[in-house]
Design a protein around this motif. Sequence first.
Motif, PDB file in Angstrom:
ATOM      1  N   ALA A   1     -45.525-116.454 -39.717  1.00 52.09           N
ATOM      2  CA  ALA A   1     -44.179-116.441 -39.111  1.00 52.09           C
ATOM      3  C   ALA A   1     -43.598-117.859 -39.092  1.00 52.09           C
ATOM      4  O   ALA A   1     -42.424-118.067 -39.437  1.00 52.09           O
TER       5      ALA A   1
ATOM      6  N   GLY B   1     -38.011-115.549 -36.009  1.00 50.89           N
ATOM      7  CA  GLY B   1     -36.599-115.912 -35.844  1.00 50.89           C
ATOM      8  C   GLY B   1     -36.470-117.254 -35.135  1.00 50.89           C
ATOM      9  O   GLY B   1     -35.735-118.151 -35.579  1.00 50.89           O
TER      10      GLY B   1
ATOM     11  N   GLU C   1     -35.066-107.261 -27.518  1.00 51.76           N
ATOM     12  CA  GLU C   1     -35.750-107.350 -26.225  1.00 51.76           C
ATOM     13  C   GLU C   1     -34.936-108.231 -25.270  1.00 51.76           C
ATOM     14  O   GLU C   1     -34.195-109.116 -25.715  1.00 51.76           O
TER      15      GLU C   1
ATOM     16  N   HIS D   1     -49.081-111.978 -39.776  1.00 48.51           N
ATOM     17  CA  HIS D   1     -49.913-112.997 -39.162  1.00 48.51           C
ATOM     18  C   HIS D   1     -49.023-114.004 -38.449  1.00 48.51           C
ATOM     19  O   HIS D   1     -47.979-114.390 -38.970  1.00 48.51           O
TER      20      HIS D   1
ATOM     21  N   ALA E   1     -53.084-108.864 -26.494  1.00 47.86           N
ATOM     22  CA  ALA E   1     -54.298-108.057 -26.668  1.00 47.86           C
ATOM     23  C   ALA E   1     -55.512-108.757 -26.067  1.00 47.86           C
ATOM     24  O   ALA E   1     -56.588-108.171 -26.027  1.00 47.86           O
ATOM     25  N   LYS E   2     -55.316-110.004 -25.624  1.00 43.74           N
ATOM     26  CA  LYS E   2     -56.465-110.836 -25.221  1.00 43.74           C
ATOM     27  C   LYS E   2     -56.231-111.356 -23.800  1.00 43.74           C
ATOM     28  O   LYS E   2     -56.282-110.583 -22.846  1.00 43.74           O
TER      29      LYS E   2
ATOM     30  N   LEU F   1     -49.146-100.976 -28.465  1.00 40.86           N
ATOM     31  CA  LEU F   1     -49.109-102.361 -27.967  1.00 40.86           C
ATOM     32  C   LEU F   1     -48.355-103.256 -28.943  1.00 40.86           C
ATOM     33  O   LEU F   1     -48.849-103.562 -30.032  1.00 40.86           O
TER      34      LEU F   1
ATOM     35  N   VAL G   1     -31.293-112.216 -36.955  1.00 42.41           N
ATOM     36  CA  VAL G   1     -31.480-110.922 -36.274  1.00 42.41           C
ATOM     37  C   VAL G   1     -32.964-110.768 -35.972  1.00 42.41           C
ATOM     38  O   VAL G   1     -33.785-110.663 -36.881  1.00 42.41           O
ATOM     39  N   GLY G   2     -33.288-110.769 -34.676  1.00 47.59           N
ATOM     40  CA  GLY G   2     -34.683-110.715 -34.233  1.00 47.59           C
ATOM     41  C   GLY G   2     -35.053-112.013 -33.542  1.00 47.59           C
ATOM     42  O   GLY G   2     -35.051-113.068 -34.179  1.00 47.59           O
TER      43      GLY G   2
ATOM     44  N   LEU H   1     -29.730-112.738 -32.329  1.00 44.91           N
ATOM     45  CA  LEU H   1     -29.596-111.453 -31.645  1.00 44.91           C
ATOM     46  C   LEU H   1     -30.977-110.833 -31.510  1.00 44.91           C
ATOM     47  O   LEU H   1     -31.700-110.685 -32.501  1.00 44.91           O
ATOM     48  N   GLY H   2     -31.356-110.481 -30.289  1.00 42.92           N
ATOM     49  CA  GLY H   2     -32.693-109.942 -30.070  1.00 42.92           C
ATOM     50  C   GLY H   2     -32.649-108.652 -29.265  1.00 42.92           C
ATOM     51  O   GLY H   2     -31.956-108.564 -28.242  1.00 42.92           O
TER      52      GLY H   2
ATOM     53  N   ALA I   1     -35.213-111.084 -39.220  1.00 41.97           N
ATOM     54  CA  ALA I   1     -36.468-111.458 -38.539  1.00 41.97           C
ATOM     55  C   ALA I   1     -36.831-110.386 -37.514  1.00 41.97           C
ATOM     56  O   ALA I   1     -37.213-110.701 -36.378  1.00 41.97           O
TER      57      ALA I   1
ATOM     58  N   SER J   1     -29.777-107.219 -27.132  1.00 45.98           N
ATOM     59  CA  SER J   1     -28.626-106.895 -27.980  1.00 45.98           C
ATOM     60  C   SER J   1     -29.121-106.560 -29.398  1.00 45.98           C
ATOM     61  O   SER J   1     -29.273-107.432 -30.242  1.00 45.98           O
ATOM     62  N   SER J   2     -29.358-105.267 -29.630  1.00 42.27           N
ATOM     63  CA  SER J   2     -29.839-104.834 -30.953  1.00 42.27           C
ATOM     64  C   SER J   2     -28.715-104.874 -31.963  1.00 42.27           C
ATOM     65  O   SER J   2     -27.574-104.527 -31.640  1.00 42.27           O
TER      66      SER J   2
ATOM     67  N   GLU K   1     -59.611-105.641 -30.779  1.00 39.49           N
ATOM     68  CA  GLU K   1     -59.380-106.703 -29.790  1.00 39.49           C
ATOM     69  C   GLU K   1     -59.150-106.083 -28.409  1.00 39.49           C
ATOM     70  O   GLU K   1     -59.676-106.550 -27.404  1.00 39.49           O
TER      71      GLU K   1
HETATM   72  C1  LIG Z   1     -50.683-107.452 -29.659  1.00 43.46           C
HETATM   73  C2  LIG Z   1     -50.624-108.329 -30.875  1.00 43.46           C
HETATM   74  C3  LIG Z   1     -51.650-109.246 -31.108  1.00 43.46           C
HETATM   75  C4  LIG Z   1     -51.605-110.050 -32.245  1.00 43.46           C
HETATM   76  N1  LIG Z   1     -52.625-110.934 -32.456  1.00 43.46           N
HETATM   77  C5  LIG Z   1     -52.596-111.739 -33.549  1.00 43.46           C
HETATM   78  C6  LIG Z   1     -53.649-112.667 -33.797  1.00 43.46           C
HETATM   79  O1  LIG Z   1     -54.638-112.730 -33.065  1.00 43.46           O
HETATM   80  N2  LIG Z   1     -53.550-113.461 -34.894  1.00 43.46           N
HETATM   81  C7  LIG Z   1     -52.481-113.412 -35.754  1.00 43.46           C
HETATM   82  O2  LIG Z   1     -52.447-114.159 -36.738  1.00 43.46           O
HETATM   83  N3  LIG Z   1     -51.460-112.539 -35.536  1.00 43.46           N
HETATM   84  C8  LIG Z   1     -51.505-111.706 -34.463  1.00 43.46           C
HETATM   85  N4  LIG Z   1     -50.477-110.814 -34.238  1.00 43.46           N
HETATM   86  C9  LIG Z   1     -49.349-110.767 -35.193  1.00 43.46           C
HETATM   87  C10 LIG Z   1     -48.227-111.748 -34.844  1.00 43.46           C
HETATM   88  O3  LIG Z   1     -47.979-111.739 -33.463  1.00 43.46           O
HETATM   89  C11 LIG Z   1     -46.985-111.335 -35.628  1.00 43.46           C
HETATM   90  O4  LIG Z   1     -47.274-111.545 -36.996  1.00 43.46           O
HETATM   91  C12 LIG Z   1     -45.749-112.103 -35.216  1.00 43.46           C
HETATM   92  O5  LIG Z   1     -45.418-111.815 -33.886  1.00 43.46           O
HETATM   93  C13 LIG Z   1     -44.588-111.734 -36.130  1.00 43.46           C
HETATM   94  O6  LIG Z   1     -43.431-112.322 -35.667  1.00 43.46           O
HETATM   95  P1  LIG Z   1     -41.983-111.739 -36.039  1.00 43.46           P
HETATM   96  O7  LIG Z   1     -41.021-112.636 -35.330  1.00 43.46           O
HETATM   97  O8  LIG Z   1     -41.891-111.526 -37.485  1.00 43.46           O
HETATM   98  O9  LIG Z   1     -41.932-110.274 -35.407  1.00 43.46           O
HETATM   99  P2  LIG Z   1     -41.862-109.833 -33.885  1.00 43.46           P
HETATM  100  O10 LIG Z   1     -42.740-110.721 -33.082  1.00 43.46           O
HETATM  101  O11 LIG Z   1     -42.123-108.376 -33.875  1.00 43.46           O
HETATM  102  O12 LIG Z   1     -40.365-110.116 -33.463  1.00 43.46           O
HETATM  103  C14 LIG Z   1     -39.283-109.356 -33.968  1.00 43.46           C
HETATM  104  C15 LIG Z   1     -38.238-109.203 -32.901  1.00 43.46           C
HETATM  105  O13 LIG Z   1     -37.105-108.573 -33.474  1.00 43.46           O
HETATM  106  C16 LIG Z   1     -36.577-107.646 -32.543  1.00 43.46           C
HETATM  107  N5  LIG Z   1     -35.751-106.633 -33.234  1.00 43.46           N
HETATM  108  C17 LIG Z   1     -36.163-105.560 -33.953  1.00 43.46           C
HETATM  109  N6  LIG Z   1     -35.110-104.866 -34.426  1.00 43.46           N
HETATM  110  C18 LIG Z   1     -33.999-105.511 -34.000  1.00 43.46           C
HETATM  111  C19 LIG Z   1     -32.586-105.291 -34.170  1.00 43.46           C
HETATM  112  N7  LIG Z   1     -32.101-104.267 -34.889  1.00 43.46           N
HETATM  113  N8  LIG Z   1     -31.724-106.162 -33.572  1.00 43.46           N
HETATM  114  C20 LIG Z   1     -32.194-107.221 -32.869  1.00 43.46           C
HETATM  115  N9  LIG Z   1     -33.516-107.483 -32.678  1.00 43.46           N
HETATM  116  C21 LIG Z   1     -34.401-106.637 -33.241  1.00 43.46           C
HETATM  117  C22 LIG Z   1     -37.812-107.054 -31.903  1.00 43.46           C
HETATM  118  O14 LIG Z   1     -37.501-106.439 -30.677  1.00 43.46           O
HETATM  119  C23 LIG Z   1     -38.696-108.297 -31.743  1.00 43.46           C
HETATM  120  O15 LIG Z   1     -38.454-108.940 -30.518  1.00 43.46           O
HETATM  121  C24 LIG Z   1     -50.504-109.967 -33.135  1.00 43.46           C
HETATM  122  C25 LIG Z   1     -49.481-109.038 -32.895  1.00 43.46           C
HETATM  123  C26 LIG Z   1     -49.546-108.214 -31.787  1.00 43.46           C
HETATM  124  C27 LIG Z   1     -48.443-107.208 -31.536  1.00 43.46           C
END
Ligand SMILES: Cc1cc2nc3c(=O)[nH]c(=O)nc-3n(C[C@H](O)[C@H](O)[C@H](O)COP(=O)(O)OP(=O)(O)OC[C@H]3O[C@@H](n4cnc5c(N)ncnc54)[C@H](O)[C@@H]3O)c2cc1C
Length: 393
Positions: free
Chosen positions: A294, A19, A41, A290, A52-53, A126, A13-14, A38-39, A109, A81-82, A156
């Motif tokens: 991930a 994920g 977005e 970070h 951010a960059k 953001l 999930v995510g 399932l995501g 995830a 599909s949440s 940033e």
């Molecule tokens: C703008 C920005 C800049 C960053 N810059 C840095 C950097 O320079 N260096 C660094 O180390 N880290 C950086 N990070 C952090 C890094 O991007 C995150 O740690 C990483 O994206 C985490 O990944 P994730 O898959 O856990 O979460 P996410 O990337 O948030 O992915 C989770 C996904 O799950 C989906 N979701 C949520 N709820 C549900 C649900 N109920 N059902 C289905 N899907 C769902 C969300 O829509 C999302 O698409 C940055 C983050 C951001 C936002």
Amino acid sequence: MTGGGVDSSVVVVGAGVAGASTVQALRRRGHTGPIVVLGAESTGPYERPPLAKGYLRGDEDASTLASPTSQLEGVAWHLGSSVIGTDLDAQWVMDEHGDRHSFDHLVVATGATPRRLNLPFGTLTLRTVSDANELKARLTPGAQLVVVGGGFLGFEVAATARQLGVEVTVVELSSQPFADRLGARAAGALLALHCAHGVRIEAGTRVIDGERRGDGAVIELANGETLDADVVLESVGAVPDLSWLTSAGLEQESGLLCNQYCEAAPGVWAVGDAARFWHSGYARYVRLEHRTNASEQAAAVAAGILGKRNRYAPVPFVWTDHYDTRIQIAGAIAAVGLGVVDHHDNGAWVETFHQSGDLVGGVAWRAIKEFQSCRRDLLARAREWPDVDPPTS
Ligand SMILES: Cc1cc2nc3c(=O)[nH]c(=O)nc-3n(C[C@H](O)[C@H](O)[C@H](O)COP(=O)(O)OP(=O)(O)OC[C@H]3O[C@@H](n4cnc5c(N)ncnc54)[C@H](O)[C@@H]3O)c2cc1C
């Protein structure tokens, strides 16, 4: 819960990088069973750091953000599909269309969403590509941007906005921004860098009131200052997205609470920004937001699903980019103390932090290559960490 091994069914999930990396790691390690992702977005997995960059600046387009993992064989991607609920005993999750997806293993995830302060005027946040597109459209030369929250992300964006010719003020509650994340020396250097680029920093204060004015706002600070803004970005941290798990009865403490194998309950795993896991080397629960975590945590979760549980006790690593300066941080940084500095060519330096004579962390300032040996030393030390079990409640 049963069904470990290479042919078990997995629901992720995510569809963010955590994920997607889990799926990739599963297939790489020989998993052949069905995988459903399932995501929420509508886009497939993509990298958030450039939002951010480079992407915000217009140097990179959306195609460069995409992760290639969506091409993996035998993986059913349900995007847009949440997931709205789950029954862990019956081993299914339900998506927003009412469809149930059964699993032997569930991977949580779902990342995090921006925290909001409920300010009395319009603000942007953001996290996603569409957030970045909205912000980008408003960052026109001469516009006034106020960033509420002076963490890595807020600053940033401040740097990128300055490069786009935008006037920027950052408002930060702490009177010593970054000191807890970087130590006093790098924190001071980073603030000086922003001042030199014309960023106004209002530190040690907060927004107490304000009102909408046109598309922007007039903002009142606790220190008596008033700021005019064409655009306001709220950047005050992110909270894990776990509302869909509320009925499951799992412990959530700002993150799904997991053991040292990233397992919240038998067959239920958490990865990435959503996970608060027991770090057996630091002997405490941690949640790491970070990019590197991930992927590293995804590898640990995939191994666990395949029955090869290894404790996940990483040396945390994060980077952040401001103008032409990359700062990297590894391990644990002493909150306000000073470490030992090694200077290199072109203003690059590495500061290392020690506790009882042992290396515990480091910060690199424009010193990507030079930092590698510090990271190697930290990883070597980590191999000697004691394996502390989580407390039993
Ligand atoms: C703008 C920005 C800049 C960053 N810059 C840095 C950097 O320079 N260096 C660094 O180390 N880290 C950086 N990070 C952090 C890094 O991007 C995150 O740690 C990483 O994206 C985490 O990944 P994730 O898959 O856990 O979460 P996410 O990337 O948030 O992915 C989770 C996904 O799950 C989906 N979701 C949520 N709820 C549900 C649900 N109920 N059902 C289905 N899907 C769902 C969300 O829509 C999302 O698409 C940055 C983050 C951001 C936002």
